[in-house]
Design a protein around this motif. Structure first.
Motif, PDB file in Angstrom:
ATOM      1  N   ALA A  82       0.835  -1.210   0.000  1.00 18.04           N
ATOM      2  CA  ALA A  82       0.000   0.000   0.000  1.00 18.04           C
ATOM      3  C   ALA A  82       0.866   1.255   0.000  1.00 18.04           C
ATOM      4  N   ALA A  83       1.953   1.230   0.767  1.00 18.33           N
ATOM      5  CA  ALA A  83       2.865   2.387   0.800  1.00 18.33           C
ATOM      6  C   ALA A  83       3.553   2.569  -0.549  1.00 18.33           C
ATOM      7  N   ALA A  84       3.938   1.459  -1.189  1.00 19.19           N
ATOM      8  CA  ALA A  84       4.564   1.541  -2.512  1.00 19.19           C
ATOM      9  C   ALA A  84       3.581   2.069  -3.552  1.00 19.19           C
ATOM     10  N   ARG A  85       2.326   1.654  -3.447  1.00 19.52           N
ATOM     11  CA  ARG A  85       1.302   2.135  -4.383  1.00 19.52           C
ATOM     12  C   ARG A  85       1.110   3.652  -4.244  1.00 19.52           C
ATOM     13  N   ARG A  86       1.142   4.142  -3.003  1.00 17.42           N
ATOM     14  CA  ARG A  86       1.025   5.591  -2.791  1.00 17.42           C
ATOM     15  C   ARG A  86       2.205   6.326  -3.424  1.00 17.42           C
ATOM     16  N   ALA A  87       3.404   5.750  -3.315  1.00 18.64           N
ATOM     17  CA  ALA A  87       4.587   6.373  -3.907  1.00 18.64           C
ATOM     18  C   ALA A  87       4.475   6.421  -5.431  1.00 18.64           C
ATOM     19  N   ILE A  88       3.975   5.324  -6.033  1.00 17.37           N
ATOM     20  CA  ILE A  88       3.773   5.295  -7.486  1.00 17.37           C
ATOM     21  C   ILE A  88       2.817   6.394  -7.910  1.00 17.37           C
ATOM     22  N   GLU A  89       1.752   6.573  -7.138  1.00 22.00           N
ATOM     23  CA  GLU A  89       0.762   7.602  -7.464  1.00 22.00           C
ATOM     24  C   GLU A  89       1.326   9.008  -7.231  1.00 22.00           C
ATOM     25  N   ASP A  90       2.106   9.176  -6.159  1.00 20.12           N
ATOM     26  CA  ASP A  90       2.650  10.503  -5.845  1.00 20.12           C
ATOM     27  C   ASP A  90       3.559  11.027  -6.947  1.00 20.12           C
ATOM     28  N   VAL A  91       4.407  10.140  -7.490  1.00 22.92           N
ATOM     29  CA  VAL A  91       5.340  10.582  -8.524  1.00 22.92           C
ATOM     30  C   VAL A  91       4.755  10.401  -9.929  1.00 22.92           C
ATOM     31  N   GLN A  92       3.543   9.789  -9.996  1.00 25.38           N
ATOM     32  CA  GLN A  92       2.899   9.480 -11.279  1.00 25.38           C
ATOM     33  C   GLN A  92       3.870   8.696 -12.164  1.00 25.38           C
ATOM     34  N   ALA A  93       4.357   7.598 -11.602  1.00 22.13           N
ATOM     35  CA  ALA A  93       5.444   6.840 -12.223  1.00 22.13           C
ATOM     36  C   ALA A  93       5.045   6.278 -13.581  1.00 22.13           C
ATOM     37  N   ASP A  94       5.926   6.483 -14.550  1.00 27.78           N
ATOM     38  CA  ASP A  94       5.809   5.842 -15.856  1.00 27.78           C
ATOM     39  C   ASP A  94       6.499   4.488 -15.861  1.00 27.78           C
ATOM     40  N   VAL A  95       7.411   4.273 -14.911  1.00 28.80           N
ATOM     41  CA  VAL A  95       8.155   3.023 -14.826  1.00 28.80           C
ATOM     42  C   VAL A  95       8.669   2.868 -13.401  1.00 28.80           C
ATOM     43  N   ARG A 113       0.068  -4.301  -9.987  1.00 33.54           N
ATOM     44  CA  ARG A 113      -1.363  -4.016  -9.783  1.00 33.54           C
ATOM     45  C   ARG A 113      -1.773  -2.697 -10.427  1.00 33.54           C
ATOM     46  N   ALA A 114      -0.841  -1.745 -10.496  1.00 39.53           N
ATOM     47  CA  ALA A 114      -1.149  -0.434 -11.075  1.00 39.53           C
ATOM     48  C   ALA A 114      -0.943  -0.409 -12.591  1.00 39.53           C
ATOM     49  N   GLY A 115      -0.424  -1.499 -13.164  1.00 40.64           N
ATOM     50  CA  GLY A 115      -0.188  -1.547 -14.595  1.00 40.64           C
ATOM     51  C   GLY A 115       0.986  -0.700 -15.048  1.00 40.64           C
ATOM     52  N   VAL A 116       1.956  -0.491 -14.156  1.00 38.57           N
ATOM     53  CA  VAL A 116       3.137   0.312 -14.479  1.00 38.57           C
ATOM     54  C   VAL A 116       4.273  -0.628 -14.879  1.00 38.57           C
ATOM     55  N   LEU A 356      17.193   1.035 -21.044  1.00 41.61           N
ATOM     56  CA  LEU A 356      16.084   0.103 -20.786  1.00 41.61           C
ATOM     57  C   LEU A 356      14.954   0.799 -20.046  1.00 41.61           C
ATOM     58  N   VAL A 357      15.301   1.680 -19.108  1.00 38.24           N
ATOM     59  CA  VAL A 357      14.275   2.400 -18.341  1.00 38.24           C
ATOM     60  C   VAL A 357      13.462   3.305 -19.259  1.00 38.24           C
ATOM     61  N   GLU A 358      14.140   4.044 -20.134  1.00 36.01           N
ATOM     62  CA  GLU A 358      13.434   4.945 -21.036  1.00 36.01           C
ATOM     63  C   GLU A 358      12.554   4.176 -22.028  1.00 36.01           C
ATOM     64  N   ALA A 359      13.067   3.044 -22.509  1.00 39.36           N
ATOM     65  CA  ALA A 359      12.273   2.228 -23.435  1.00 39.36           C
ATOM     66  C   ALA A 359      11.028   1.678 -22.762  1.00 39.36           C
ATOM     67  N   ALA A 360      11.169   1.246 -21.498  1.00 41.64           N
ATOM     68  CA  ALA A 360      10.005   0.721 -20.766  1.00 41.64           C
ATOM     69  C   ALA A 360       8.979   1.817 -20.518  1.00 41.64           C
ATOM     70  N   ALA A 361       9.455   3.019 -20.212  1.00 43.45           N
ATOM     71  CA  ALA A 361       8.536   4.131 -19.963  1.00 43.45           C
ATOM     72  C   ALA A 361       7.756   4.500 -21.214  1.00 43.45           C
ATOM     73  N   ARG A 362       8.412   4.376 -22.393  1.00 40.31           N
ATOM     74  CA  ARG A 362       7.724   4.699 -23.644  1.00 40.31           C
ATOM     75  C   ARG A 362       6.654   3.673 -23.965  1.00 40.31           C
TER      76      ARG A 362
END
Length: 362
Positions: A82-95, A113-116, A356-362
């Motif tokens: 749950a804490a990790a999910r909040r962090a993903i949402e806070d930064v609006q993570a693309d990857v 679970r977030a589809g990131v 690899l990170v940039e390719a995954a984000a795209r």
């Protein structure tokens, strides 16, 4: 691009994480970066020092054997996810990029679970539990050592500190060597052995090499020995401490590497990666705990002639005299071993992983 980087607990996880964060920011200063870690690990100090924001998750060790901790795992893990999910949402993570350790599993589960998209970086030749799990869902899996048993693994090497890369790419290593020795109070013209057990030291190395100080100096070798904070090296009263130099800690390891001809050390993934990047042969003494990953980290380099491998229990004065002394006092043997070590070196692991990170984000 916005990125959540997850890894903590030890410098082995945090150092490549920070090197990757720095590379992503150098490519694009607008990249949003949030680091996931714990309050107990070294990341609680190192991440803010480097100027990155740290989002905290509860520390959730993964029990290796059936125990009461195993029964408590689901509840603890729910809170961490749950804490990790909040962090993903806070930064609006693309990857989400995971480097293993306690915080990686919650990050991987939350990202899935977030589809990131997930990118995994495994430091050791023998992967840990967290990254074996993350690799099942990863868009890309990067490994430090070829042959690491993870599905779809891409060999990127280790993201290294910029000062180590600068040494590896230095045009005049001989001049750098002489300057480094002089700066450390050593003779610029004498073969130099660096002994280090990392920031915490390694008592076995301290005791064995300290006992052999007279033999090393008599053979015309000087020693720079980082014993670890709070530890010491037992030296005989007649040892010349201007030639056997003991420091608790070396702030600038790149300077120590520049000064050395041979390094006696543990074989953590970061250490092996740094030595091969700068072309230094090692006397590798794997930490005698864990799942044997430190031995695996050094085996290929040693098999190619880039150093010597010895079990912790087998490191003694007789080994130093029969194996270490002949190597460190023979310029031709050192040159051959250095060339073999350099053959395994990767200087641009941060660039490869950033791709690899940039390719995954795209």
């Amino acid at each position: 691009m916005n990125v959540l980087l997850a890894g903590g607990g030890t410098t082995g996880h945090v150092a490549p994480l920070l090197a990757t964060a720095d590379r992503l920011r150098r490519r694009n200063p607008a990249t949003g970066i949030l680091v996931l870690g714990t309050t107990e690990g070294v990341e609680s100090r190192l991440v803010p020092q480097r100027g990155y924001e740290l989002a905290v998750v509860p520390r959730v060790p993964l029990p290796r054997k059936p125990s009461a901790d195993l029964l408590r795992l689901p509840g603890r893990l729910r809170g961490a996810v749950a804490a990790a999910r909040r962090a993903i949402e806070d930064v609006q993570a693309d990857v989400v990029v995971g480097f293993g350790g306690y915080v990686a599993v919650p990050a991987y589960l939350a990202a899935r679970r977030a589809g990131v998209p997930i990118v995994v970086h495994e430091q050791n030749a023998l992967p840990g539990i967290a990254n074996r799990l993350g690799a099942r869902w990863a868009t890309s899996t990067a490994v430090t050592f070829p042959g690491t048993p993870l599905p779809g693994a891409v060999h990127t090497g280790m993201p290294l500190r910029t000062e180590v890369v600068a040494l590896a790419d230095a045009p005049d290593r001989d001049a750098r060597k002489r300057a480094a020795r002089a700066g450390l109070g050593l003779d610029p013209d004498v073969p130099t052995l660096l002994v280090t057990g990392g920031s915490l030291g390694a008592q076995r190395l301290n005791e064995v090499f300290g006992a052999c100080a007279g033999d090393l100096l008599a053979a015309g070798v000087q020693v720079l020995h980082a014993c670890g904070r709070g530890k010491s090296v037992p030296l005989a009263a007649d040892v010349d401490t201007s030639r056997y130099v003991v420091r608790e800690y070396l702030d600038e390891m790149d300077t120590a590497y520049a000064a050395a001809d041979l390094v006696a050390c543990r074989s953590g993934a970061g250490t092996v990666s740094e030595l091969t990047a700068v072309g230094l042969p090692g006397v590798y003494v794997p930490l005698p705990i864990g799942n044997g990953e430190q031995r695996r980290n050094a085996e290929s380099v040693v098999a190619a002639g880039g150093g010597v491998l010895v079990a912790d229990a087998d490191l003694d004065a007789a080994f130093v005299r029969s194996r270490v002394l002949p190597l460190v006092s023979d310029p031709a043997a050192l040159a051959t071993a250095a060339k073999a070590a350099a053959g395994f070196g990767v200087h641009d692991g941060d660039e490869r992983l950033a791709d690899l990170v940039e390719a995954a984000a795209r």
